[in-house]
Motif scaffolding. Structure first.
Motif, PDB file in Angstrom:
ATOM      1  N   LEU A 113       0.826  -1.207   0.000  1.00 23.18           N
ATOM      2  CA  LEU A 113       0.000   0.000   0.000  1.00 23.18           C
ATOM      3  C   LEU A 113       0.857   1.252   0.000  1.00 23.18           C
ATOM      4  N   ALA A 114       1.948   1.232   0.770  1.00 24.22           N
ATOM      5  CA  ALA A 114       2.815   2.409   0.860  1.00 24.22           C
ATOM      6  C   ALA A 114       3.470   2.740  -0.477  1.00 24.22           C
ATOM      7  N   GLN A 115       3.609   1.743  -1.346  1.00 22.19           N
ATOM      8  CA  GLN A 115       4.203   1.990  -2.667  1.00 22.19           C
ATOM      9  C   GLN A 115       3.212   2.624  -3.633  1.00 22.19           C
ATOM     10  N   GLY A 116       1.939   2.606  -3.262  1.00 21.99           N
ATOM     11  CA  GLY A 116       0.926   3.262  -4.071  1.00 21.99           C
ATOM     12  C   GLY A 116       0.876   2.741  -5.491  1.00 21.99           C
ATOM     13  N   ALA A 117       0.937   3.641  -6.448  1.00 17.75           N
ATOM     14  CA  ALA A 117       0.800   3.282  -7.864  1.00 17.75           C
ATOM     15  C   ALA A 117       1.913   2.387  -8.370  1.00 17.75           C
ATOM     16  N   ALA A 118       2.996   2.237  -7.615  1.00 16.92           N
ATOM     17  CA  ALA A 118       4.098   1.366  -8.027  1.00 16.92           C
ATOM     18  C   ALA A 118       3.818  -0.100  -7.746  1.00 16.92           C
ATOM     19  N   ASP A 119       2.724  -0.411  -7.054  1.00 19.70           N
ATOM     20  CA  ASP A 119       2.417  -1.806  -6.775  1.00 19.70           C
ATOM     21  C   ASP A 119       2.182  -2.538  -8.089  1.00 19.70           C
TER      22      ASP A 119
ATOM     23  N   CYS B 261      -3.564   5.009  -1.169  1.00 22.88           N
ATOM     24  CA  CYS B 261      -2.424   5.530  -0.417  1.00 22.88           C
ATOM     25  C   CYS B 261      -2.403   7.056  -0.453  1.00 22.88           C
ATOM     26  N   ASP B 262      -2.628   7.630  -1.620  1.00 22.64           N
ATOM     27  CA  ASP B 262      -2.606   9.094  -1.739  1.00 22.64           C
ATOM     28  C   ASP B 262      -3.696   9.731  -0.891  1.00 22.64           C
TER      29      ASP B 262
END
Length: 341
Positions: free
Chosen positions: A212-218, A229-230
């Protein structure tokens, strides 16, 4: 492996010293982006009901269906889908706004009624001349998201908390796919807000938050994880509330940490820059032990610079006060993280 002592309460006098009175056992798991265990205390795979730490992932089916764009939800409203809010006016207004956008009102909420968490958080007695509605329940934001999914898919709004409802089936299946466990291996129980809640190894919860902390990088759910996340890191005040721990954790993280507490002493935190997820469970459900334990984990992982330490100092070793305000003792952490390598 078994839970180990994570925190203790003391009692005594300043001039004679404090003696341990109660010991709270628990477990900690710290994992990387691949779910590999890095650090631990107790049983890092302790079977844990995720409680409100699950909320961002209960919102996934709605996000994956492009629900936010369909109904025009703003970032603060998306944060409420993941919230255990305090029932402050901004929270109530946000939930009303979501319900208005989907053509419903708070009579459709099936979370039950509860006194707003605000009063306990700020140490004020709740007014005795007020009656509370489901809108004031800390989960009403999550439930407004549940109803939004129902409206989006033409599903019945009545009974949306039942396990057999299409919404809850979608949440179960999406969660199982995301966490990488067969649904049958996730124990299910009824949460405080009447929705189904799932148990999983503590390390799996930590992995969810690392992602989740990586957001769109998942790599699996990039866009959806990015939206969640944002929203959470951009509006931690909507996820939590005044004097609440998640607001402090995420404020200290400055957009790098995403955090969510769960009832009965569950805490999950994802740290984007470090590529890690943290999950903590106090075995007896004592939240007073959870916050010093969380501070200790962050400190032992080297995540607290002077600024963050000063902001979060209140959680390091909080005092226990009696009814007259006299300090009777404190709550302190007891453990050292062990490397999993």
């Amino acid at each position: 492996m078994h839970p180990v002592p994570l925190a203790a309460t003391t009692r005594g006098y300043p001039d004679t010293g404090y003696v341990l009175e109660n010991v709270h056992a628990g477990s900690v798991a710290v994992v990387d982006l691949h779910g590999r265990l890095l650090w631990q205390a107790g049983d890092p795979h302790y079977p844990t009901f995720t409680r409100s730490a699950l909320k961002p992932f209960q919102a996934l089916p709605f996000i994956l269906s492009d629900g936010p764009a369909r109904f025009g939800l703003a970032r603060d409203e998306l944060a409420l889908l993941c919230a255990s809010h305090s029932g402050e006016e901004r929270h109530l207004a946000g939930v009303r706004s979501i319900l208005g956008k989907i053509g419903l009102d708070d009579s459709h909420l099936e979370c039950g009624c509860a006194t707003p968490l605000y009063y306990e958080a700020v140490g004020e007695p709740a007014p005795q001349d007020r009656s509370w509605t489901p809108l004031h329940h800390n989960c009403s934001g999550k439930h407004s998201g549940f109803l939004a999914w129902c409206r989006l898919h033409g599903a019945p709004t009545r009974g949306y908390v039942e396990r057999a409802h299409p919404l809850q089936q979608a949440i179960r299946d999406t969660l199982a796919d995301t966490v990488g466990l067969p649904a049958a291996q996730m124990a299910v129980g009824i949460d405080g807000c009447s929705a189904p809640n799932y148990a999983m190894p503590l390390s799996r919860l930590a992995h969810l938050y690392a992602r989740l902390a990586q957001g769109a990088a998942d790599p699996q759910l990039g866009g959806a994880m990015g939206i969640l996340c944002d929203a959470m890191t951009g509006r931690p005040d909507m996820v939590s509330g005044a004097e609440r721990t998640d607001l402090f954790w995420m404020t200290a993280g400055g957009g790098d940490w995403v955090a969510k507490i769960g009832a009965d002493a569950v805490q999950a935190i994802g740290v984007r820059s470090a590529g890690i997820g943290i999950a903590i469970k106090i075995q007896d459900g004592a939240s007073r032990a959870l916050h010093p334990a969380t501070f200790s984990v962050l400190e032992q992982l080297g995540l607290l610079d002077d600024t963050r330490r000063a902001l979060l100092e209140r959680f390091r070793q909080p005092s226990i006060k009696n009814a007259r305000g006299a300090v009777a003792g404190d709550v302190r952490s007891l453990f050292t993280l062990q490397s999993a390598n």
